[in-house]
Every structure is written in C-alpha cells, then in structure tokens.
Design an enzyme around this catalytic site. Sequence first.
Site, PDB file in Angstrom:
ATOM      1  CB  THR A 168      -1.060   0.010   1.254  1.00 13.16           C
ATOM      2  OG1 THR A 168      -1.910  -1.017   1.041  1.00 13.16           O
ATOM      3  CG2 THR A 168      -1.731   1.241   1.630  1.00 13.16           C
ATOM      4  N   GLY A 198     -11.449  -1.387   2.749  1.00  9.78           N
ATOM      5  CA  GLY A 198     -10.631  -1.412   3.759  1.00  9.78           C
ATOM      6  C   GLY A 198     -10.566   0.011   4.563  1.00  9.78           C
TER       7      GLY A 198
HETATM    8  C1  LIG Z   1       0.229  -6.825   6.318  1.00 10.06           C
HETATM    9  C2  LIG Z   1      -0.014  -5.197   5.677  1.00 10.06           C
HETATM   10  C3  LIG Z   1       0.982  -4.374   6.624  1.00 10.06           C
HETATM   11  C4  LIG Z   1       0.278  -4.941   4.179  1.00 10.06           C
HETATM   12  C5  LIG Z   1      -0.240  -3.738   3.624  1.00 10.06           C
HETATM   13  N1  LIG Z   1      -1.631  -3.803   3.632  1.00 10.06           N
HETATM   14  C6  LIG Z   1      -2.364  -2.791   3.429  1.00 10.06           C
HETATM   15  O1  LIG Z   1      -1.961  -1.572   3.799  1.00 10.06           O
HETATM   16  C7  LIG Z   1      -3.824  -3.115   3.223  1.00 10.06           C
HETATM   17  C8  LIG Z   1      -4.883  -1.690   3.378  1.00 10.06           C
HETATM   18  N2  LIG Z   1      -4.817  -1.268   4.676  1.00 10.06           N
HETATM   19  C9  LIG Z   1      -6.047  -2.403   3.410  1.00 10.06           C
HETATM   20  O2  LIG Z   1      -6.506  -3.172   4.309  1.00 10.06           O
HETATM   21  O3  LIG Z   1      -6.766  -2.353   2.408  1.00 10.06           O
HETATM   22  C10 LIG Z   1       0.475  -3.476   2.627  1.00 10.06           C
HETATM   23  O4  LIG Z   1      -0.296  -3.321   1.524  1.00 10.06           O
HETATM   24  O5  LIG Z   1       1.733  -2.935   2.296  1.00 10.06           O
END
Ligand SMILES: CC(C)C[C@H](NC(=O)C[C@H](N)C(=O)O)C(=O)O
Length: 308
Positions: A168, A198
């Site tokens: 993200t 999300g």
């Molecule tokens: C495991 C996580 C830290 C990975 C993180 N995901 C998001 O940030 C997903 C976004 N917040 C949602 O839920 O739609 C990423 O993509 O880097």
Amino acid sequence: MNPVIVVHGGGASNISKDRKEWVRQGIIKAAEAGYKILMDGGSAVDAVEVAVAFLEDHPEFNAGCGSVLNVNGDVEMDASIMNGQDLSAGAVSAVRCIANPIKLARLVMEKTAHCFLTDQGAAKFAAVMGVPTIPKEQLVTERNIKRLEKEKHEKGALKLDCQQDLGTVGAVALDCKGNVAYATSTGGIVNKMVGRVGDTPCIGSGGYADNDIGAISTTGHGESILKVNLARLTLFHVEQGKTLEEAANMSLGYMKSKLKGLGGVILVSKAGDWAVKWTSTSMPWAAAKNGKLHSGIDLNETSITDLP
Ligand SMILES: CC(C)C[C@H](NC(=O)C[C@H](N)C(=O)O)C(=O)O
C-alpha cells in the site's frame, strides 16, 4: 516554513534482495518528486498526490498498477486524500479500470459537495471528469496472479494477519505556507471479497490531516485499522502533547494488543517534525527535509543522503 514530505510503501515482509533495491528506488523517487513540488512553492496536497500517483504507476506496489487481486482475480482499489488547511477530504472505494485512484479522490474533494464516492457512482463521476478508463489487464501484474493462486492454494480461507510482501502507498507533507496534507492508496488485501472496503479510503483510518496538528498516512491490516481509527487516534495523542514517536507507539501498540493487528504510520507535525513507525516486519519509507533524504526498509536501518 521548511517543507517536508514523508512517503511509505506499505507494511511488507520478506522482500527478496533484488526486489528490495527496486522498491527502495521507487520510494525515494516518489519522495523526490513530491519534495520538488514543495521546494518550488507548491502545495502539500499537490505534493502528496504526485508522490502517491507515482507509486500507483509503479508495478511493485499494491496500488494502481500492481494492486493485489480480489477473490475473482479483479483489481478493486481504494484511495483518499485530505487537505489540512480546511479539512476538505476526498475518497473513492472499490474503483476499477482507472490508473490513478488518488487523482479521482482529489477530484471528489475539489469538484463535488461530497467526500466519498464508491464503485459505480465513482466510475460515473470519473467518466464525467474525463478520467480515461483502462483495460483491467493493465492493472494486473504476473506477480499478483501468482500471489492470488498461492493464497488460494495454501490458505484456502482468508487469513489476513500474515499478508506477505505487499505495498500500500501513502504520503504526508508540510508545505512552505504551513499547510499539511495526506494521501493513501491501495489495492487492499489479496483474495478479498468482492466489494470489500478497507481503511485506506476512510478518513480518520487511512489518514488524516489538520493544520493545527499535522498529517498521517497509515498501512496495515485494514479491518484492525478501521476498528481503532488509527490515523485520528494517533493525531489525538499528538494533540494531547505526545511526541510523534510516542503517539505512533501508543496507537500501534493499542491496535496490536486489542486486535493483534499490525501496521505502520508516517507522520508530519505542524512544526515540521516527522516520524515513521511500524509493527509489521518492515516498511519501505523515505523522508525529505532540509535538502536531506532519509530512507529505510527494515528496523534500525536508515540511510541519509543529500538531495539533488
Ligand atoms: C500486512 C500489511 C501491513 C500489508 C499492507 N496492507 C495494507 O495496507 C492494506 C490496506 N490497509 C487494506 O487493508 O486495504 C500493504 O499493502 O503494504
């Protein structure tokens, strides 16, 4: 006011060595592009939009081209942006077939009386604004097809707390007039249900900006971030007199202890201080201020170079 921009590339784990350098370069270029706008006297909103749009176009990150795929193998994207000067905000969710959701979010902020459009309504608005649609295949990368296959094969069911290797994207900035802004954009989580939204497009969860406090952009497990309103919660602690680091530790710690949710935040204060913090394995980030570029991916690994 000395301008500042901070950019993140999501909470990631197990980035392979060769990908790491490519990811690092992407994050640094995004920060440099945003910083140049700020140094030329541009606004914080312009700077965060440009930095995030750059990363949406970069196939290595989970936003725009390179977004993770939902259960049907399609890309549905979420994004939001906020101007700390007047708290104006714009968001889109579950949008398909456009290159830059963050630009559409900005149009929602500036060209409508609303702050959040979703799915078909967002698509109609994009068409009215002249945003070109692109074939959906243009957003899908080989890596994400494999990732969805692997996820379905190995886990069978949604297992959201150990996502690997994602990205993200987000940015926060302070401009020379003392205005702050944030922008965040994502493809969400791999193998998500159709229509799942999300934290990223939700003001107060995926980010927040208020000139009287500062700006924040978040990443991590969206359902956890939504439940604790991670962005606004962190800035609340700042309002209460905590340092940016303390505030980030408190809110990320709360999310972890309450929900076992992992994530990361980037922050800039109205005074121009900045901080980056994460509880996921790593988080690619870069910060530009006073002609210096700070960047890192893993814990205790920061490099500082002179900006061009
Ligand atoms: C495991 C996580 C830290 C990975 C993180 N995901 C998001 O940030 C997903 C976004 N917040 C949602 O839920 O739609 C990423 O993509 O880097």
